[in-house]
Design a protein around this motif. Structure first.
Motif, PDB file in Angstrom:
ATOM      1  N   PRO A  20       0.835  -1.213   0.000  1.00  0.00           N
ATOM      2  CA  PRO A  20       0.000   0.000   0.000  1.00  0.00           C
ATOM      3  C   PRO A  20       0.864   1.255   0.000  1.00  0.00           C
ATOM      4  CG  PRO A  20       0.098  -0.965   2.204  1.00  0.00           C
ATOM      5  CD  PRO A  20       0.809  -1.910   1.286  1.00  0.00           C
ATOM      6  N   GLY A  21       0.239   2.392  -0.306  1.00  0.00           N
ATOM      7  CA  GLY A  21       0.938   3.667  -0.228  1.00  0.00           C
ATOM      8  C   GLY A  21       1.830   3.929  -1.428  1.00  0.00           C
ATOM      9  N   HIS A  22       2.768   4.849  -1.247  1.00  0.00           N
ATOM     10  CA  HIS A  22       3.675   5.254  -2.324  1.00  0.00           C
ATOM     11  C   HIS A  22       4.720   4.165  -2.568  1.00  0.00           C
ATOM     12  CE1 HIS A  22       6.009   8.020  -4.841  1.00  0.00           C
ATOM     13  NE2 HIS A  22       7.074   7.517  -4.245  1.00  0.00           N
ATOM     14  N   VAL A  23       4.793   3.672  -3.799  1.00  0.00           N
ATOM     15  CA  VAL A  23       5.723   2.579  -4.142  1.00  0.00           C
ATOM     16  C   VAL A  23       6.670   3.035  -5.235  1.00  0.00           C
ATOM     17  CG1 VAL A  23       5.937   0.238  -5.029  1.00  0.00           C
ATOM     18  CG2 VAL A  23       4.035   0.812  -3.506  1.00  0.00           C
ATOM     19  N   ASP A  24       7.944   2.791  -5.020  1.00  0.00           N
ATOM     20  CA  ASP A  24       8.975   3.068  -6.026  1.00  0.00           C
ATOM     21  C   ASP A  24       9.483   1.709  -6.508  1.00  0.00           C
ATOM     22  OD1 ASP A  24      11.058   3.924  -7.582  1.00  0.00           O
ATOM     23  OD2 ASP A  24      11.828   5.369  -6.122  1.00  0.00           O
ATOM     24  N   GLN A  25       8.998   1.291  -7.699  1.00  0.00           N
ATOM     25  CA  GLN A  25       9.337  -0.031  -8.213  1.00  0.00           C
ATOM     26  C   GLN A  25      10.703   0.002  -8.889  1.00  0.00           C
ATOM     27  OE1 GLN A  25       6.203  -1.815 -10.433  1.00  0.00           O
ATOM     28  NE2 GLN A  25       7.308  -3.733 -10.809  1.00  0.00           N
ATOM     29  N   THR A  26      11.549  -0.974  -8.511  1.00  0.00           N
ATOM     30  CA  THR A  26      12.916  -1.032  -9.027  1.00  0.00           C
ATOM     31  C   THR A  26      13.156  -2.342  -9.768  1.00  0.00           C
ATOM     32  OG1 THR A  26      13.684  -1.941  -6.919  1.00  0.00           O
ATOM     33  CG2 THR A  26      13.792   0.457  -7.179  1.00  0.00           C
ATOM     34  N   ARG A  27      14.296  -2.383 -10.485  1.00  0.00           N
ATOM     35  CA  ARG A  27      14.603  -3.570 -11.280  1.00  0.00           C
ATOM     36  C   ARG A  27      15.725  -4.415 -10.694  1.00  0.00           C
ATOM     37  NH1 ARG A  27      15.887  -0.293 -16.588  1.00  0.00           N
ATOM     38  NH2 ARG A  27      16.921   0.867 -14.903  1.00  0.00           N
ATOM     39  N   ASP A  28      16.676  -3.750 -10.039  1.00  0.00           N
ATOM     40  CA  ASP A  28      17.833  -4.473  -9.530  1.00  0.00           C
ATOM     41  C   ASP A  28      18.419  -3.713  -8.340  1.00  0.00           C
ATOM     42  OD1 ASP A  28      19.080  -2.251 -10.674  1.00  0.00           O
ATOM     43  OD2 ASP A  28      19.686  -3.355 -12.482  1.00  0.00           O
ATOM     44  N   LEU A  29      19.549  -4.212  -7.827  1.00  0.00           N
ATOM     45  CA  LEU A  29      20.160  -3.613  -6.643  1.00  0.00           C
ATOM     46  C   LEU A  29      20.594  -2.177  -6.895  1.00  0.00           C
ATOM     47  CD1 LEU A  29      21.312  -3.717  -3.803  1.00  0.00           C
ATOM     48  CD2 LEU A  29      23.360  -4.842  -4.723  1.00  0.00           C
ATOM     49  N   ALA A  30      21.149  -1.900  -8.063  1.00  0.00           N
ATOM     50  CA  ALA A  30      21.565  -0.525  -8.367  1.00  0.00           C
ATOM     51  C   ALA A  30      20.363   0.414  -8.306  1.00  0.00           C
ATOM     52  CB  ALA A  30      22.226  -0.467  -9.737  1.00  0.00           C
ATOM     53  N   ASP A  31      19.232  -0.054  -8.842  1.00  0.00           N
ATOM     54  CA  ASP A  31      18.000   0.729  -8.775  1.00  0.00           C
ATOM     55  C   ASP A  31      17.550   0.939  -7.324  1.00  0.00           C
ATOM     56  OD1 ASP A  31      17.457   1.492 -11.320  1.00  0.00           O
ATOM     57  OD2 ASP A  31      15.664   0.255 -11.570  1.00  0.00           O
ATOM     58  N   ASP A  32      17.668  -0.119  -6.521  1.00  0.00           N
ATOM     59  CA  ASP A  32      17.291  -0.014  -5.105  1.00  0.00           C
ATOM     60  C   ASP A  32      18.086   1.095  -4.420  1.00  0.00           C
ATOM     61  OD1 ASP A  32      15.634  -2.214  -5.435  1.00  0.00           O
ATOM     62  OD2 ASP A  32      17.111  -3.646  -4.663  1.00  0.00           O
ATOM     63  N   LEU A  33      19.382   1.087  -4.639  1.00  0.00           N
ATOM     64  CA  LEU A  33      20.254   2.051  -3.983  1.00  0.00           C
ATOM     65  C   LEU A  33      19.968   3.480  -4.461  1.00  0.00           C
ATOM     66  CD1 LEU A  33      23.498  -0.102  -4.102  1.00  0.00           C
ATOM     67  CD2 LEU A  33      22.354   0.672  -2.011  1.00  0.00           C
ATOM     68  N   ARG A  34      19.731   3.640  -5.753  1.00  0.00           N
ATOM     69  CA  ARG A  34      19.409   4.981  -6.257  1.00  0.00           C
ATOM     70  C   ARG A  34      18.057   5.452  -5.730  1.00  0.00           C
ATOM     71  NH1 ARG A  34      21.602   2.607 -11.166  1.00  0.00           N
ATOM     72  NH2 ARG A  34      23.737   3.397 -11.464  1.00  0.00           N
ATOM     73  N   ALA A  35      17.112   4.521  -5.584  1.00  0.00           N
ATOM     74  CA  ALA A  35      15.797   4.879  -5.039  1.00  0.00           C
ATOM     75  C   ALA A  35      15.926   5.328  -3.576  1.00  0.00           C
ATOM     76  CB  ALA A  35      14.838   3.697  -5.148  1.00  0.00           C
ATOM     77  N   VAL A  36      16.775   4.656  -2.819  1.00  0.00           N
ATOM     78  CA  VAL A  36      17.021   5.075  -1.438  1.00  0.00           C
ATOM     79  C   VAL A  36      17.596   6.490  -1.425  1.00  0.00           C
ATOM     80  CG1 VAL A  36      18.429   4.672   0.621  1.00  0.00           C
ATOM     81  CG2 VAL A  36      17.309   2.744  -0.498  1.00  0.00           C
ATOM     82  N   ALA A  37      18.567   6.742  -2.303  1.00  0.00           N
ATOM     83  CA  ALA A  37      19.180   8.076  -2.378  1.00  0.00           C
ATOM     84  C   ALA A  37      18.134   9.139  -2.701  1.00  0.00           C
ATOM     85  CB  ALA A  37      20.292   8.080  -3.427  1.00  0.00           C
ATOM     86  N   ASP A  38      17.273   8.847  -3.665  1.00  0.00           N
ATOM     87  CA  ASP A  38      16.231   9.817  -4.033  1.00  0.00           C
ATOM     88  C   ASP A  38      15.263  10.063  -2.879  1.00  0.00           C
ATOM     89  OD1 ASP A  38      17.300  10.034  -6.564  1.00  0.00           O
ATOM     90  OD2 ASP A  38      15.932   8.562  -7.463  1.00  0.00           O
ATOM     91  N   ALA A  39      14.975   8.997  -2.123  1.00  0.00           N
ATOM     92  CA  ALA A  39      13.978   9.102  -1.048  1.00  0.00           C
ATOM     93  C   ALA A  39      14.472   9.920   0.138  1.00  0.00           C
ATOM     94  CB  ALA A  39      13.582   7.703  -0.576  1.00  0.00           C
ATOM     95  N   VAL A  40      15.785   9.907   0.373  1.00  0.00           N
ATOM     96  CA  VAL A  40      16.297  10.529   1.606  1.00  0.00           C
ATOM     97  C   VAL A  40      17.108  11.796   1.376  1.00  0.00           C
ATOM     98  CG1 VAL A  40      16.415   8.222   2.630  1.00  0.00           C
ATOM     99  CG2 VAL A  40      18.503   9.231   1.696  1.00  0.00           C
ATOM    100  N   GLU A  41      17.525  12.048   0.139  1.00  0.00           N
ATOM    101  CA  GLU A  41      18.521  13.080  -0.131  1.00  0.00           C
ATOM    102  C   GLU A  41      18.139  14.452   0.424  1.00  0.00           C
ATOM    103  OE1 GLU A  41      21.376  14.460  -3.791  1.00  0.00           O
ATOM    104  OE2 GLU A  41      19.404  13.640  -4.272  1.00  0.00           O
TER     105      GLU A  41
END
Length: 514
Positions: A57-78
């Protein structure tokens, strides 16, 4: 508020499946749904980073691989202007543990589990100080709670973290999942997450995303504090059977008892610990469950303090005994108001101001009552002693508040850093050893020795008592007033207070020079 980031993806084979039901709970929520409801008070709209958006539920940032996961974390917290709480979506956790982690005073704190000693059933920890020349860095392959043991944790913080590519010296712990960060570390986390995204090909399928984030933080010199589950529950679940077993294990732990114990300050003095907090917590729970607010309990404490002063002012032995009993219970309820606040999560600026201000008021009004009582009883004029005692205590309060304010402005001592590309943590460990050696010399070395002496219980409690905290002061007033004339009470306050002021001032001067 707190920015919550849910990690629904992991580079390992144990990704976070959705749809796992907690059938024994009301409404039979899924693990993810329960976690969302638990975190709603922190962040009603958390970000979930996952490979599959289904079931989240809620806001979802769908990723494809580990590199995507890490960049999504960076975008979420920067650009976060709030503290961060990062946790895997398949976490089964007590509400109280979320609260304790999210309210941690450290700039960064992670939940860990340490490897038990070899050939022992107990979870006693491996000694923290391991000379650098006794062990070679390694890629940790031991598994604890489905996670590779690739972190080295000391008593208070994460020392080093490894990956499938990066070696760590004598790993002894895993990072279970929840990670709390102060907002000042958000930019650092975003920076290392992006840098690790570019080197994601070096990490293995068995590397965990949370562990990778802490790996980056530690190598950037961020002090990541550690804490265990203690008397609370946390587990990551990957299947229905694991969820059923974990839920059964969690139900066997008394969360309310842990919450009540957490309502009691862990750094209280000897008298408070053994003669008040042993039962005051139960008064606090009784009061909280009946809707009493911390401010109402504070008013009860103030009323008892004033009543004690009036009883002392009668100058009779019965009045002195009654005053001693009243001042003791005034202190008990002074402890209860804070415990109610922590147990019921009712905090406020007014309550904090009332508590700090009227602690002093009760102490001073009782001194006045004792002085009046001495004159009424014919013991003689003790106003000079009373004013000296009041002056000594006022100076101590001034020193306490001024040193606390100055100490908060003191920047923390920086930790060594290490490039993310460095395969071994040898250089980091050597830098830490050098830092340890330089910090153990001169004034800092003496302070270190005195701190270590605190592991012996008699020394620990002697240090607590010598500073004459409020519990010991109220106890000294109650006992001496009940059995002796007021002059003895004031002499006790002046002598013990002067010793405490000298001890505290010496220690603060040394800490200022260290």
């Amino acid at each position: 508020m707190t920015r919550v980031v849910l990690l629904g993806s992991s580079p390992g084979p144990h990704s976070s499946p959705t749809g796992i039901k907690l059938a024994s709970l009301p409404g039979a929520p899924t693990v993810t749904e329960r976690l969302h409801s638990q975190l709603a008070s922190l962040d009603p709209n958390p970000i979930t980073i996952t490979r599959s958006a289904a079931g989240h539920p809620g806001h979802v940032d769908q990723t494809r691989d580990l590199a995507d996961d890490l960049r999504a974390v960076a975008d979420a917290v920067e650009h976060s202007t709030e503290n961060l709480f990062i946790i895997p979506t398949n976490s089964l956790i007590h509400d109280e543990l979320i609260y304790q982690l999210s309210k941690a005073k450290r700039g960064a704190q992670a939940l860990i589990a340490k490897v038990p000693r070899p050939d022992e059933d107990s979870a006693e920890e491996i000694p923290d100080h391991v000379p650098i020349d006794e062990a070679d860095p390694e890629i940790g392959h031991q598994v604890l709670e489905s996670l590779k043991v690739r972190a080295r944790a000391g008593r208070s913080r994460v020392v080093s973290v490894g990956t499938a590519h990066h070696m760590v010296t004598r790993p002894n712990a895993v990072l279970l999942g929840p990670l709390h960060l102060h907002q000042r570390h958000a930019a650092t986390l975003a920076e290392v997450a992006r840098e690790m995204a570019d080197m994601a090909h070096l990490f293995g399928d068995d590397d965990d995303l949370v562990q990778l984030l802490v790996f980056g933080l530690v190598r950037r010199g961020v002090s990541v504090g550690v804490r265990g589950r203690r008397d609370l529950f946390f587990s990551r679940v990957h299947s229905q059977s694991e969820a059923d077993e974990a839920l059964a294990a969690m139900s066997e732990i008394n969360e309310d008892k842990a919450k009540l114990n957490n309502a009691v300050k862990g750094a209280d003095g000897f008298f408070t610990t053994f003669f008040v907090s042993t039962y005051s917590r139960y008064i606090a729970r009784w009061a909280a469950r009946r809707g009493l607010t911390p401010n109402q309990v504070t008013l009860i404490s103030i009323a008892m303090g004033v009543a004690a002063a009036l009883a002392f002012a009668t100058g009779t032995r019965g009045g002195a005994v009654a005053g001693a009993i009243l001042i003791y219970f005034a202190f008990v309820f002074d402890c209860v108001d804070g415990q109610v606040a922590r147990y019921a999560r009712k905090f406020g600026v007014l309550g904090a101001w009332l508590d700090a201000t009227f602690d002093r008021f009760k102490e001073y009004v009782v001194m006045a009552g004792l002085a009046v009582g001495s004159v009424v009883a014919g013991y003689g004029d003790v106003w000079t002693l009373a004013l000296i005692a009041l002056g000594v205590q006022s100076i101590r309060h001034l020193l306490d508040f001024s040193f606390g304010a100055a100490n908060r402005r003191k920047p923390p001592s920086p930790l060594p850093t290490l490039a993310l590309s460095a395969v071994s943590d040898t250089d980091l460990r050597r830098a830490l050893e050098t830092r340890r050696a330089t910090r153990n010399t001169g004034v800092r070395g003496l302070l270190k020795m005195w701190t270590k002496a605190g592991k012996f219980r008699p020394v620990h409690w002697a240090r607590k008592m010598i500073v004459f905290p409020i519990g010991e002061r109220f106890a000294a007033i109650a006992i001496t007033a009940a059995f002796f004339e007021p002059r003895v009470t004031f002499l006790t306050l002046v002598i013990w207070g002067s010793i405490a002021a000298t001890y505290s001032l010496t220690g603060r001067l040394m800490r200022s020079l260290a």
